[in-house]
Design an enzyme around this catalytic site. Structure first.
Site, PDB file in Angstrom:
ATOM      1  N   GLY A  16     111.121  59.926  14.168  1.00  0.00           N
ATOM      2  CA  GLY A  16     109.771  60.076  13.620  1.00  0.00           C
ATOM      3  C   GLY A  16     109.734  61.209  12.605  1.00  0.00           C
ATOM      4  O   GLY A  16     108.717  61.869  12.436  1.00  0.00           O
ATOM      5  N   GLY A  20     104.405  63.895   9.521  1.00  0.00           N
ATOM      6  CA  GLY A  20     103.808  64.654  10.631  1.00  0.00           C
ATOM      7  C   GLY A  20     104.712  65.737  11.190  1.00  0.00           C
ATOM      8  O   GLY A  20     105.422  66.447  10.473  1.00  0.00           O
ATOM      9  N   GLY A  22     107.432  65.541  12.984  1.00  0.00           N
ATOM     10  CA  GLY A  22     108.875  65.326  12.818  1.00  0.00           C
ATOM     11  C   GLY A  22     109.362  65.838  11.477  1.00  0.00           C
ATOM     12  O   GLY A  22     110.442  66.423  11.381  1.00  0.00           O
ATOM     13  N   ASN A  95     110.981  62.648  18.969  1.00  0.00           N
ATOM     14  CA  ASN A  95     109.616  62.976  18.558  1.00  0.00           C
ATOM     15  C   ASN A  95     108.761  61.747  18.243  1.00  0.00           C
ATOM     16  O   ASN A  95     107.537  61.792  18.398  1.00  0.00           O
ATOM     17  CB  ASN A  95     109.711  63.901  17.325  1.00  0.00           C
ATOM     18  CG  ASN A  95     108.433  63.950  16.527  1.00  0.00           C
ATOM     19  OD1 ASN A  95     107.468  64.610  16.916  1.00  0.00           O
ATOM     20  ND2 ASN A  95     108.397  63.236  15.400  1.00  0.00           N
ATOM     21  N   TYR A 157      98.447  56.429  26.909  1.00  0.00           N
ATOM     22  CA  TYR A 157      99.168  57.443  26.118  1.00  0.00           C
ATOM     23  C   TYR A 157      99.566  58.619  27.019  1.00  0.00           C
ATOM     24  O   TYR A 157     100.717  59.075  27.012  1.00  0.00           O
ATOM     25  CB  TYR A 157      98.260  57.901  24.970  1.00  0.00           C
ATOM     26  CG  TYR A 157      98.828  58.990  24.088  1.00  0.00           C
ATOM     27  CD1 TYR A 157      99.690  58.688  23.037  1.00  0.00           C
ATOM     28  CD2 TYR A 157      98.480  60.328  24.288  1.00  0.00           C
ATOM     29  CE1 TYR A 157     100.191  59.700  22.210  1.00  0.00           C
ATOM     30  CE2 TYR A 157      98.980  61.335  23.466  1.00  0.00           C
ATOM     31  CZ  TYR A 157      99.830  61.016  22.432  1.00  0.00           C
ATOM     32  OH  TYR A 157     100.322  62.014  21.617  1.00  0.00           O
ATOM     33  N   VAL A 192      97.641  68.700  16.806  1.00  0.00           N
ATOM     34  CA  VAL A 192      98.404  69.185  15.651  1.00  0.00           C
ATOM     35  C   VAL A 192      97.954  68.364  14.442  1.00  0.00           C
ATOM     36  O   VAL A 192      97.796  67.140  14.532  1.00  0.00           O
ATOM     37  CB  VAL A 192      99.926  68.982  15.863  1.00  0.00           C
ATOM     38  CG1 VAL A 192     100.702  69.601  14.710  1.00  0.00           C
ATOM     39  CG2 VAL A 192     100.382  69.549  17.194  1.00  0.00           C
ATOM     40  N   THR A 194      98.300  66.199  11.829  1.00  0.00           N
ATOM     41  CA  THR A 194      99.258  65.200  11.317  1.00  0.00           C
ATOM     42  C   THR A 194      98.473  63.920  11.013  1.00  0.00           C
ATOM     43  O   THR A 194      97.312  63.795  11.417  1.00  0.00           O
ATOM     44  CB  THR A 194     100.300  64.850  12.407  1.00  0.00           C
ATOM     45  OG1 THR A 194      99.610  64.161  13.470  1.00  0.00           O
ATOM     46  CG2 THR A 194     101.012  66.062  12.957  1.00  0.00           C
TER      47      THR A 194
HETATM   48  N1  LIG Z   1      99.386  65.109  16.372  1.00  0.00           N
HETATM   49  C1  LIG Z   1      99.073  65.536  17.583  1.00  0.00           C
HETATM   50  O1  LIG Z   1      97.964  66.082  17.797  1.00  0.00           O
HETATM   51  C2  LIG Z   1     100.041  65.431  18.691  1.00  0.00           C
HETATM   52  C3  LIG Z   1     101.126  64.558  18.640  1.00  0.00           C
HETATM   53  N2  LIG Z   1     102.011  64.526  19.698  1.00  0.00           N
HETATM   54  C4  LIG Z   1     103.201  63.706  19.654  1.00  0.00           C
HETATM   55  O2  LIG Z   1     104.031  64.182  18.602  1.00  0.00           O
HETATM   56  C5  LIG Z   1     104.845  63.127  18.101  1.00  0.00           C
HETATM   57  C6  LIG Z   1     104.699  63.068  16.598  1.00  0.00           C
HETATM   58  O3  LIG Z   1     103.357  62.747  16.310  1.00  0.00           O
HETATM   59  P1  LIG Z   1     102.649  63.008  14.910  1.00  0.00           P
HETATM   60  O4  LIG Z   1     103.539  63.728  14.014  1.00  0.00           O
HETATM   61  O5  LIG Z   1     101.323  63.520  15.219  1.00  0.00           O
HETATM   62  O6  LIG Z   1     102.474  61.483  14.464  1.00  0.00           O
HETATM   63  P2  LIG Z   1     102.647  60.795  13.050  1.00  0.00           P
HETATM   64  O7  LIG Z   1     102.066  59.424  13.188  1.00  0.00           O
HETATM   65  O8  LIG Z   1     102.111  61.693  12.026  1.00  0.00           O
HETATM   66  O9  LIG Z   1     104.227  60.689  12.906  1.00  0.00           O
HETATM   67  C7  LIG Z   1     104.975  59.880  13.771  1.00  0.00           C
HETATM   68  C8  LIG Z   1     106.178  59.344  13.042  1.00  0.00           C
HETATM   69  O10 LIG Z   1     106.865  58.485  13.960  1.00  0.00           O
HETATM   70  C9  LIG Z   1     107.197  57.285  13.292  1.00  0.00           C
HETATM   71  N3  LIG Z   1     107.285  56.179  14.237  1.00  0.00           N
HETATM   72  C10 LIG Z   1     106.279  55.532  14.866  1.00  0.00           C
HETATM   73  N4  LIG Z   1     106.755  54.539  15.610  1.00  0.00           N
HETATM   74  C11 LIG Z   1     108.095  54.564  15.470  1.00  0.00           C
HETATM   75  C12 LIG Z   1     109.146  53.762  15.994  1.00  0.00           C
HETATM   76  N5  LIG Z   1     108.914  52.719  16.783  1.00  0.00           N
HETATM   77  N6  LIG Z   1     110.413  54.071  15.662  1.00  0.00           N
HETATM   78  C13 LIG Z   1     110.663  55.100  14.817  1.00  0.00           C
HETATM   79  N7  LIG Z   1     109.721  55.868  14.270  1.00  0.00           N
HETATM   80  C14 LIG Z   1     108.445  55.604  14.604  1.00  0.00           C
HETATM   81  C15 LIG Z   1     106.089  57.086  12.273  1.00  0.00           C
HETATM   82  O11 LIG Z   1     106.486  56.221  11.215  1.00  0.00           O
HETATM   83  C16 LIG Z   1     105.809  58.507  11.825  1.00  0.00           C
HETATM   84  O12 LIG Z   1     106.594  58.874  10.718  1.00  0.00           O
HETATM   85  C17 LIG Z   1     104.368  61.862  18.822  1.00  0.00           C
HETATM   86  O13 LIG Z   1     105.241  61.601  19.890  1.00  0.00           O
HETATM   87  C18 LIG Z   1     102.996  62.254  19.324  1.00  0.00           C
HETATM   88  O14 LIG Z   1     102.625  61.507  20.448  1.00  0.00           O
HETATM   89  C19 LIG Z   1     101.875  65.342  20.790  1.00  0.00           C
HETATM   90  C20 LIG Z   1     100.826  66.191  20.881  1.00  0.00           C
HETATM   91  C21 LIG Z   1      99.842  66.325  19.842  1.00  0.00           C
HETATM   92  C1  LIG Z   2      94.356  68.555  25.050  1.00  0.00           C
HETATM   93  C2  LIG Z   2      94.589  67.196  24.455  1.00  0.00           C
HETATM   94  C3  LIG Z   2      95.682  67.256  23.455  1.00  0.00           C
HETATM   95  C4  LIG Z   2      96.056  65.894  22.914  1.00  0.00           C
HETATM   96  C5  LIG Z   2      97.310  66.037  22.118  1.00  0.00           C
HETATM   97  C6  LIG Z   2      97.773  64.732  21.570  1.00  0.00           C
HETATM   98  O1  LIG Z   2      98.742  64.174  22.063  1.00  0.00           O
HETATM   99  C7  LIG Z   2      97.080  64.239  20.438  1.00  0.00           C
HETATM  100  C8  LIG Z   2      97.323  63.037  19.915  1.00  0.00           C
HETATM  101  C9  LIG Z   2      96.555  62.589  18.794  1.00  0.00           C
HETATM  102  C10 LIG Z   2      96.369  61.308  18.507  1.00  0.00           C
HETATM  103  C11 LIG Z   2      96.838  60.202  19.413  1.00  0.00           C
HETATM  104  C12 LIG Z   2      95.720  59.304  19.698  1.00  0.00           C
HETATM  105  C13 LIG Z   2      94.991  59.338  20.844  1.00  0.00           C
HETATM  106  C14 LIG Z   2      95.281  59.863  22.181  1.00  0.00           C
HETATM  107  C15 LIG Z   2      95.401  61.315  22.359  1.00  0.00           C
HETATM  108  C16 LIG Z   2      94.502  62.180  22.850  1.00  0.00           C
HETATM  109  C17 LIG Z   2      93.130  61.833  23.144  1.00  0.00           C
HETATM  110  C18 LIG Z   2      92.245  62.994  23.376  1.00  0.00           C
HETATM  111  C19 LIG Z   2      90.885  62.530  22.972  1.00  0.00           C
HETATM  112  C20 LIG Z   2      89.791  63.384  23.472  1.00  0.00           C
HETATM  113  O2  LIG Z   2      89.571  63.473  24.678  1.00  0.00           O
HETATM  114  O3  LIG Z   2      89.081  63.935  22.657  1.00  0.00           O
END
Ligand SMILES: NC(=O)C1=CN([C@@H]2O[C@H](COP(=O)(O)OP(=O)(O)OC[C@H]3O[C@@H](n4cnc5c(N)ncnc54)[C@H](O)[C@@H]3O)[C@@H](O)[C@H]2O)C=CC1
Ligand SMILES: CCCCCC(=O)/C=C/C=C\C/C=C\C/C=C\CCCC(=O)O
Length: 267
Positions: A16, A20, A22, A95, A157, A192, A194
């Site tokens: 990933g 974002g 990654g 990631n 999730y 975060v 992203t």
């Molecule tokens: N953004 C947030 O608030 C938070 C995100 N996360 C986790 O962090 C990780 C990264 O998330 P973000 O950067 O926010 O998301 P994002 O959507 O900005 O980036 C995710 C990346 O993963 C790639 N991806 C998706 N499915 C895929 C697959 N099947 N195979 C390979 N690549 C794939 C996408 O193309 C994208 O480039 C995720 O696991 C997410 O659940 C965890 C906590 C908070």
């Molecule tokens: C303390 C909660 C932190 C959540 C971190 C996270 O993984 C964020 C992901 C962002 C987008 C993914 C889509 C939806 C599901 C994730 C969290 C839902 C929280 C919604 C809420 O209660 O406001």
């Protein structure tokens, strides 16, 4: 004794990595003079990120490899390509992940986040292990605060993220990890900034099981939003401090970075 893992010349595979968090991780690793393979399903963004990072950090230090982590064949091919191109693998950051809670997309969330990450974890254990030609190293799995704190809007999730935390803990106590000196830790960020987060914040109805967007906005405001650079600092700390093993690192804007373990009950 020096317990810092120096990242100069180390080889990292970041799933990933095209966008974002990654992409932020890849850049932080490159700044520390590591070599990075970014693996991502999104070819257009992956190629653009590769080109951008190559310009800044050197053509020879960055590669993009197209990979859908739900495909066993594609995922294994990325490990092989990274090893061939850079001479080995020292760091794997699992990631890649998605959100999705509707009747139509929830199983995809399980396939990508749970099965895909387990696949990456298993491959990482294989490629880092000494008996399969590896040289040990560090695996960081990206879960989420939702894997620890219950959240009514994203049960599927959250479950996948809890699964990632538990899988990490199981491999930490494995003989294979000990024999090859493989450290495993799990990163649990809150929000975060992203593309994924922005979809949630904008009220994308496919990301949660619904609810009051005003409440979601209030929740986000209360928790705060980290930048990708701030989470990358947390990743680099896990990687460079060799005493970090078997830990959960919670990252949130207001509380900062907090390391913990989960209690194991004697039975
Ligand atoms: N953004 C947030 O608030 C938070 C995100 N996360 C986790 O962090 C990780 C990264 O998330 P973000 O950067 O926010 O998301 P994002 O959507 O900005 O980036 C995710 C990346 O993963 C790639 N991806 C998706 N499915 C895929 C697959 N099947 N195979 C390979 N690549 C794939 C996408 O193309 C994208 O480039 C995720 O696991 C997410 O659940 C965890 C906590 C908070
Ligand atoms: C303390 C909660 C932190 C959540 C971190 C996270 O993984 C964020 C992901 C962002 C987008 C993914 C889509 C939806 C599901 C994730 C969290 C839902 C929280 C919604 C809420 O209660 O406001």
């Amino acid at each position: 004794m020096d317990r810092r893992m120096h990242l100069v010349g180390k080889v990292a595979l970041v799933t990933g990595g095209a966008s974002g968090m990654g992409c932020g991780f890849a850049e932080a690793l490159l700044k520390a003079a590591a070599k990075v393979c970014i693996a991502d399903i999104n070819v257009e963004t992956g190629v653009a990120t590769e080109s951008d990072l190559r310009q800044q950090y050197g053509h020879e230090n960055v590669m993009f490899s197209k990979c859908n982590i739900t495909s066993a064949t594609e995922f294994e091919a990325v490990f092989k390509r990274t090893k061939e191109a850079f001479g080995g693998i020292d760091i794997v950051v699992n990631n890649a992940g998605i959100g999705g809670e509707t009747d139509e997309n929830w199983e995809q969330t399980v396939d990508v986040n749970m099965k895909g990450t387990l696949r990456g974890l298993r491959l990482a254990m294989y490629y880092l292990s000494v008996e399969h030609g590896g040289r040990g190293g560090c695996i960081v799995n990206v879960a989420s605060m939702t894997g620890l704190n219950p959240n009514p809007l994203s049960p599927v999730y959250g479950c996948t993220k809890a699964g990632i935390i538990h899988a990490t803990r199981c491999y930490v106590v494995s003989e294979a990890a000990k024999k090859s000196n493989i450290r495993l830790n799990v990163l649990c960020p809150a929000f975060v900034d992203t593309p994924m987060f922005r979809r949630l914040a904008a009220g994308d109805a496919t990301q949660t099981i619904g609810g009051d967007q005003t409440a979601v906005t209030a929740f986000i405001e209360r928790i705060g939003v980290l930048s990708t650079e701030e989470v990358s600092v947390a990743l680099i700390d896990i990687l460079t401090d060799e005493t970090r093993n078997g830990l959960i690192l919670r990252c949130a804007k207001k509380t900062g970075n907090v390391y913990s373990t989960l209690t194991v009950q004697d039975v």
